[in-house]
Scaffold this active site. Structure first.
Site, mmCIF file in Angstrom:
data_model
loop_
_atom_site.group_PDB
_atom_site.id
_atom_site.type_symbol
_atom_site.label_atom_id
_atom_site.label_comp_id
_atom_site.label_asym_id
_atom_site.label_seq_id
_atom_site.Cartn_x
_atom_site.Cartn_y
_atom_site.Cartn_z
ATOM 1 N N ARG A 79 29.442 7.479 -16.164
ATOM 2 C CA ARG A 79 29.045 6.080 -15.979
ATOM 3 C C ARG A 79 29.445 5.294 -17.225
ATOM 4 O O ARG A 79 29.298 5.784 -18.350
ATOM 5 C CB ARG A 79 27.544 5.951 -15.718
ATOM 6 C CG ARG A 79 27.134 6.448 -14.334
ATOM 7 C CD ARG A 79 25.682 6.121 -14.057
ATOM 8 N NE ARG A 79 25.228 6.675 -12.800
ATOM 9 C CZ ARG A 79 25.261 6.054 -11.625
ATOM 10 N NH1 ARG A 79 25.735 4.811 -11.568
ATOM 11 N NH2 ARG A 79 24.809 6.637 -10.534
ATOM 12 N N HIS A 114 25.820 2.721 -4.126
ATOM 13 C CA HIS A 114 25.597 1.398 -3.560
ATOM 14 C C HIS A 114 26.693 1.058 -2.546
ATOM 15 O O HIS A 114 26.391 0.551 -1.453
ATOM 16 C CB HIS A 114 25.592 0.341 -4.679
ATOM 17 C CG HIS A 114 24.284 0.208 -5.385
ATOM 18 N ND1 HIS A 114 23.702 1.250 -6.064
ATOM 19 C CD2 HIS A 114 23.442 -0.863 -5.525
ATOM 20 C CE1 HIS A 114 22.560 0.829 -6.599
ATOM 21 N NE2 HIS A 114 22.381 -0.436 -6.293
ATOM 22 N N ARG A 161 28.606 -3.709 -9.484
ATOM 23 C CA ARG A 161 28.343 -2.402 -10.095
ATOM 24 C C ARG A 161 29.198 -2.200 -11.346
ATOM 25 O O ARG A 161 28.770 -1.581 -12.316
ATOM 26 C CB ARG A 161 28.624 -1.289 -9.084
ATOM 27 C CG ARG A 161 27.823 -1.381 -7.803
ATOM 28 C CD ARG A 161 26.337 -1.372 -8.072
ATOM 29 N NE ARG A 161 25.898 -0.047 -8.483
ATOM 30 C CZ ARG A 161 24.730 0.209 -9.067
ATOM 31 N NH1 ARG A 161 23.900 -0.772 -9.339
ATOM 32 N NH2 ARG A 161 24.411 1.445 -9.405
ATOM 33 N N HIS A 167 29.261 1.657 -12.833
ATOM 34 C CA HIS A 167 30.384 2.391 -12.239
ATOM 35 C C HIS A 167 31.702 1.883 -12.793
ATOM 36 O O HIS A 167 31.814 0.720 -13.215
ATOM 37 C CB HIS A 167 30.396 2.238 -10.718
ATOM 38 C CG HIS A 167 29.295 2.954 -10.021
ATOM 39 N ND1 HIS A 167 29.216 4.328 -9.956
ATOM 40 C CD2 HIS A 167 28.209 2.487 -9.356
ATOM 41 C CE1 HIS A 167 28.134 4.675 -9.280
ATOM 42 N NE2 HIS A 167 27.507 3.573 -8.910
#
Length: 342
Positions: A79, A114, A161, A167
């Site tokens: 991440r 997501h 995101r 991400h």
């Protein structure tokens, strides 16, 4: 991969350098697309639009989330909010990056949950809306509106995101593609007419397979909790670390919802009872309020009890939405009998 990660971080920095109103928009989008919203928002709305579509949204969503957990366990996706520190890129002082409360997710990053879960769960709803538009209007442009909205929503979710450093862009793209493929492939196989025992067996299968895969990874020497340690190490505020972002929280949500579909099948509305348009609206509003209240109840601090309570809440959700609240609405909307004349 370092070059791909570096390019993704530069893209995130460019997004964060935008105007403040755009940053607030990205934060709103990422909150709207939280996988929990599929269970507490999209499912009840879709269910009172069409029962089969609602069940399909929930079924496809929980399967997509379970598969997303498995993929994250074995793809080891970094991440951005921790990678920039682990790689040393943040220490060079070349980038000014911000974290947000939604940044500090504790599971691995690939593919984006997501994007994948939202893309899969909303596909049956998009298909139903396209069919409805085709019946009501012959314009090809009108029938394309649901698909265009779906595409723009997933693009916005993906950008949000990346913006919050949850991400990298390639994780977002893989999540979108996987979600659309799952939604397309699974919507025709929704077990709408199955018995409660089928859904109970599905819930047990999801739970046992998750435990088996976790045990297999540990037995082969895979450090399954590596992402939790990195998230804890590099999150700007410890209060932003939430247990509901851990992989087993998703497993509890999915297995509980599968069992909830069994309760839904076991306690249908009485034969002959149907909700009218106003009753559907009233039931949908009550369902949204009830689910929000249910999931705002405080959770115990003990980890085992926390997961157990989470499982129970998501198991109760479909029963509340599809059985208890519609019965209440029907009971309240029945005309009262007139008194007998003396």
């Amino acid at each position: 991969m370092d070059a791909l990660h570096s390019a993704g971080v530069l893209f995130a920095a460019a997004l964060q350098s935008g105007p403040p109103w755009l940053g607030r928009f990205w934060l709103w989008v990422t909150a709207l697309a939280d996988p929990r919203c599929i269970f507490t928002l999209c499912f009840p709305l879709a269910y009172f639009l069409d029962r089969q579509v609602g069940v399909s949204v929930l079924w496809v969503g929980l399967l997509a989330e379970w598969l997303n957990v498995v993929l994250k366990w074995f793809l080891f996706g970094e991440r951005p909010f921790w990678w920039v520190h682990e790689s040393g890129l943040a220490g060079k002082g070349l980038l000014r990056l911000r974290q947000f409360p939604a940044s500090c997710e504790t599971g691995p990053g690939s593919p984006s949950g997501h994007c994948m879960i939202t893309g899969a769960a909303l596909w049956p709803l998009v298909t139903a809306l396209r069919a409805l538009a085709a019946r009501r209007c012959r314009s090809r442009v009108v029938t394309l509106i649901p698909l265009a909205t779906y595409t723009l929503l997933l693009l916005a979710v993906g950008l949000s995101r990346v913006f919050i450093l949850a991400h990298f862009p390639h994780q977002v793209v893989s999540g979108i593609l996987a979600g659309a493929a799952l939604g397309w492939g699974l919507q025709a196989h929704t077990p709408v007419a199955h018995t409660p025992s089928f859904f109970a067996a599905a819930a047990l299968a999801l739970l046992l397979s998750s435990l088996a895969l976790h045990s297999l990874a540990v037995a082969t020497g895979i450090d399954i909790d590596w992402s939790i340690r990195l998230a804890t190490k590099w999150c700007s505020d410890p209060a932003w670390l939430r247990r509901d972002t851990r992989p087993f929280a998703s497993v509890c949500r999915d297995t509980g919802s599968a069992l909830g579909l069994g309760l839904l099948a076991g306690f249908p509305l009485p034969r002959g009872e149907r909700l009218g348009p106003r009753q559907r609206v009233a039931s949908a509003v009550l369902a949204l309020v009830a689910l929000q209240a249910l999931h705002r109840l405080p959770q115990p601090a003990d980890a085992t009890l926390w997961y157990g309570c989470s499982f129970a809440k998501y198991a109760a959700g479909p029963w509340l939405v599809a059985s208890l609240l519609p019965r209440l609405v029907l009971a309240l909307s029945r005309p009262r009998g007139t008194p007998h004349a003396e």
